[in-house]
Design an enzyme around this catalytic site. Structure first.
Site, PDB file in Angstrom:
ATOM      1  N   ASN A   1      19.743  -0.923   5.557  1.00 32.28           N
ATOM      2  CA  ASN A   1      18.837  -2.132   5.600  1.00 32.28           C
ATOM      3  C   ASN A   1      18.734  -2.425   7.092  1.00 32.28           C
ATOM      4  O   ASN A   1      19.937  -2.764   7.926  1.00 32.28           O
ATOM      5  CB  ASN A   1      20.124  -3.239   5.231  1.00 32.28           C
ATOM      6  CG  ASN A   1      19.389  -4.588   5.288  1.00 32.28           C
ATOM      7  OD1 ASN A   1      18.480  -4.957   5.734  1.00 32.28           O
ATOM      8  ND2 ASN A   1      20.399  -5.407   5.356  1.00 32.28           N
ATOM      9  N   TRP A   2      17.662  -2.253   7.726  1.00 36.35           N
ATOM     10  CA  TRP A   2      17.349  -2.390   9.091  1.00 36.35           C
ATOM     11  C   TRP A   2      17.285  -3.866   9.477  1.00 36.35           C
ATOM     12  O   TRP A   2      17.361  -4.074  10.721  1.00 36.35           O
ATOM     13  CB  TRP A   2      15.985  -1.612   9.298  1.00 36.35           C
ATOM     14  CG  TRP A   2      16.178  -0.099   9.777  1.00 36.35           C
ATOM     15  CD1 TRP A   2      17.226   0.411   9.411  1.00 36.35           C
ATOM     16  CD2 TRP A   2      15.306   0.639  10.381  1.00 36.35           C
ATOM     17  NE1 TRP A   2      17.196   1.797   9.608  1.00 36.35           N
ATOM     18  CE2 TRP A   2      15.844   1.973  10.260  1.00 36.35           C
ATOM     19  CE3 TRP A   2      14.034   0.373  10.902  1.00 36.35           C
ATOM     20  CZ2 TRP A   2      15.204   3.004  11.001  1.00 36.35           C
ATOM     21  CZ3 TRP A   2      13.528   1.426  11.653  1.00 36.35           C
ATOM     22  CH2 TRP A   2      14.010   2.801  11.837  1.00 36.35           C
ATOM     23  N   LYS A   3      17.277  -4.869   8.717  1.00 36.87           N
ATOM     24  CA  LYS A   3      17.469  -6.192   9.022  1.00 36.87           C
ATOM     25  C   LYS A   3      16.273  -6.573   9.806  1.00 36.87           C
ATOM     26  O   LYS A   3      15.198  -5.680   9.755  1.00 36.87           O
ATOM     27  CB  LYS A   3      18.566  -6.742   9.566  1.00 36.87           C
ATOM     28  CG  LYS A   3      19.940  -6.091   8.826  1.00 36.87           C
ATOM     29  CD  LYS A   3      20.927  -6.860   9.413  1.00 36.87           C
ATOM     30  CE  LYS A   3      22.357  -6.328   8.438  1.00 36.87           C
ATOM     31  NZ  LYS A   3      23.359  -7.131   8.493  1.00 36.87           N
TER      32      LYS A   3
ATOM     33  N   HIS B   1      20.461 -10.892  -0.425  1.00 32.55           N
ATOM     34  CA  HIS B   1      21.516 -10.360   0.824  1.00 32.55           C
ATOM     35  C   HIS B   1      21.945 -11.667   1.203  1.00 32.55           C
ATOM     36  O   HIS B   1      21.452 -12.732   1.190  1.00 32.55           O
ATOM     37  CB  HIS B   1      20.407  -9.703   1.790  1.00 32.55           C
ATOM     38  CG  HIS B   1      21.435  -9.140   2.859  1.00 32.55           C
ATOM     39  ND1 HIS B   1      21.849  -9.937   4.040  1.00 32.55           N
ATOM     40  CD2 HIS B   1      21.981  -7.674   2.912  1.00 32.55           C
ATOM     41  CE1 HIS B   1      22.886  -9.028   4.787  1.00 32.55           C
ATOM     42  NE2 HIS B   1      22.715  -7.756   4.152  1.00 32.55           N
TER      43      HIS B   1
ATOM     44  N   GLU C   1      22.467 -12.748   4.220  1.00 36.14           N
ATOM     45  CA  GLU C   1      21.747 -13.277   5.129  1.00 36.14           C
ATOM     46  C   GLU C   1      20.820 -14.393   4.747  1.00 36.14           C
ATOM     47  O   GLU C   1      20.641 -15.606   5.338  1.00 36.14           O
ATOM     48  CB  GLU C   1      21.457 -12.579   6.336  1.00 36.14           C
ATOM     49  CG  GLU C   1      22.423 -11.984   7.139  1.00 36.14           C
ATOM     50  CD  GLU C   1      22.509 -10.569   7.750  1.00 36.14           C
ATOM     51  OE1 GLU C   1      21.262 -10.129   7.743  1.00 36.14           O
ATOM     52  OE2 GLU C   1      23.393  -9.740   8.048  1.00 36.14           O
TER      53      GLU C   1
ATOM     54  N   GLU D   1      28.665  -6.787  -1.599  1.00 40.54           N
ATOM     55  CA  GLU D   1      28.647  -6.918  -0.268  1.00 40.54           C
ATOM     56  C   GLU D   1      29.727  -8.048   0.274  1.00 40.54           C
ATOM     57  O   GLU D   1      29.171  -9.381   0.078  1.00 40.54           O
ATOM     58  CB  GLU D   1      27.285  -7.393   0.541  1.00 40.54           C
ATOM     59  CG  GLU D   1      26.400  -5.914   0.116  1.00 40.54           C
ATOM     60  CD  GLU D   1      25.487  -5.905   1.606  1.00 40.54           C
ATOM     61  OE1 GLU D   1      25.564  -4.788   2.114  1.00 40.54           O
ATOM     62  OE2 GLU D   1      24.776  -6.775   1.751  1.00 40.54           O
TER      63      GLU D   1
ATOM     64  N   GLY E   1      28.725  -6.736   8.962  1.00 39.31           N
ATOM     65  CA  GLY E   1      28.548  -6.700  10.547  1.00 39.31           C
ATOM     66  C   GLY E   1      29.778  -7.126  11.451  1.00 39.31           C
ATOM     67  O   GLY E   1      29.370  -7.312  12.567  1.00 39.31           O
TER      68      GLY E   1
ATOM     69  N   SER F   1      29.999  -3.000   6.838  1.00 39.05           N
ATOM     70  CA  SER F   1      30.704  -2.102   7.538  1.00 39.05           C
ATOM     71  C   SER F   1      31.090  -0.719   7.410  1.00 39.05           C
ATOM     72  O   SER F   1      32.195  -0.169   7.701  1.00 39.05           O
ATOM     73  CB  SER F   1      31.925  -3.022   8.207  1.00 39.05           C
ATOM     74  OG  SER F   1      31.842  -4.301   8.669  1.00 39.05           O
TER      75      SER F   1
ATOM     76  N   GLY G   1      24.285  -1.455   6.793  1.00 30.70           N
ATOM     77  CA  GLY G   1      23.219  -2.234   7.964  1.00 30.70           C
ATOM     78  C   GLY G   1      23.302  -1.548   9.233  1.00 30.70           C
ATOM     79  O   GLY G   1      22.331  -0.725   9.547  1.00 30.70           O
ATOM     80  N   GLY G   2      24.099  -1.985  10.252  1.00 29.50           N
ATOM     81  CA  GLY G   2      24.100  -1.499  11.487  1.00 29.50           C
ATOM     82  C   GLY G   2      24.014  -0.093  11.650  1.00 29.50           C
ATOM     83  O   GLY G   2      23.334   0.540  12.471  1.00 29.50           O
TER      84      GLY G   2
HETATM   85  C1  PEP Z   1      24.200  -5.227   5.507  1.00 31.03           C
HETATM   86  O1  PEP Z   1      23.669  -6.175   6.243  1.00 31.03           O
HETATM   87  O2  PEP Z   1      23.810  -5.157   4.312  1.00 31.03           O
HETATM   88  C2  PEP Z   1      25.442  -4.753   5.815  1.00 31.03           C
HETATM   89  C3  PEP Z   1      25.931  -3.957   5.137  1.00 31.03           C
HETATM   90  O3  PEP Z   1      25.523  -4.791   7.238  1.00 31.03           O
HETATM   91  P1  PEP Z   1      26.687  -3.890   8.028  1.00 31.03           P
HETATM   92  O4  PEP Z   1      26.836  -2.312   7.735  1.00 31.03           O
HETATM   93  O5  PEP Z   1      26.143  -3.833   9.529  1.00 31.03           O
HETATM   94  O6  PEP Z   1      28.045  -4.585   7.948  1.00 31.03           O
END
Ligand code: PEP
Length: 234
Positions: A7-9, A85, A87, A154, A160, A196, A217-218
């Protein structure tokens, strides 16, 4: 075989995605690799990785300035879309019912929705984790599903933040989701873990029962971080 979804956000460029696709093309894996990118990057040619959007309108078409419909996402050749999601739930006040509408629109247009559920820190501390997860699944999944969907668990407090639940907490959450889906007639639906995930914990997380892959994500933004996750499991 696992599902590894990035997920590049609100990050990246089309050129960056082209570079990532090139880097991924030399990776040998039987896993399904998905990248959910900003709308503007959909349509980039990507044979080795399926593309998805990160959100979609709850409306089908019409006077909704700035929104993008499921039909438009499908029209780019994308195969997946993340809905619900954390966010979106946090910053755009999306409820389970809105998420369900979005998932329905996705399905009606041949997209596979990746439906996210998970508890906030307040909910966790109040002992509501399991109730939030179960209601998230029951209320966010459309009732008339007869095709593929993906669920992503999640924990919202961990996204994050460099934090992860214990393996036992992940196992309990995924067991509950698998049982809930079976009750709903959706046994076998893949359930991803997200929050994470990195190269150094991906294999362990994906060895937990009922974890069918990860949503990242990241660590999906750079191939040096993403490839070790993809290759951490067969
Ligand atoms: C996400 O935003 O779906 C996510 C899992 O982020 P991260 O891996 O950065 O915690």
């Amino acid at each position: 075989m696992k599902i590894i979804a990035g997920n590049w956000k609100m990050n990246g460029t089309r050129t960056g995605l082209e570079t990532m696709v090139r880097d991924l093309s030399s990776v040998e894996t039987e896993n399904t690799v998905i990248l959910c990118v900003p709308f503007t990057m959909l349509g980039v040619k990507s044979d080795c990785v399926a593309l998805g959007a990160q959100d979609v309108s709850r409306h089908t078409h019409g006077a909704y300035t700035g929104e993008v419909s499921a039909q438009m996402v499908a029209d780019t050749g994308a195969k997946y879309v993340i809905v619900g999601h954390s966010e979106r739930r946090q910053y755009h006040h999306e409820t389970n019912s809105i998420v369900r509408d979005k998932a329905s629109n996705a399905l009606a247009n041949g997209l596979i929705p990746i439906i996210c559920v998970g508890e906030t820190m307040d909910e966790k501390q109040a002992g509501k984790t399991m109730a939030v997860i179960e209601s998230g699944v029951r209320e966010s999944v459309p009732s008339d599903v007869n095709t593929d969907i993906i669920i992503a668990y999640e924990p919202r407090w961990a996204i994050g933040a460099g934090l992860t639940p214990t393996a036992a907490e992940i196992a309990d959450a995924h067991a509950l989701i698998a049982k809930t889906l079976a009750d709903m007639g959706l046994a076998g639906t893949p359930v991803l873990y997200g929050a994470s995930v990195k190269g150094n914990n991906a294999a362990e997380i994906m060895s937990i029962p009922n974890v069918d892959g990860v949503l990242v994500g990241g660590a999906s933004l750079k191939s040096d971080d993403f490839i070790p996750i993809i290759t951490s499991v067969k």
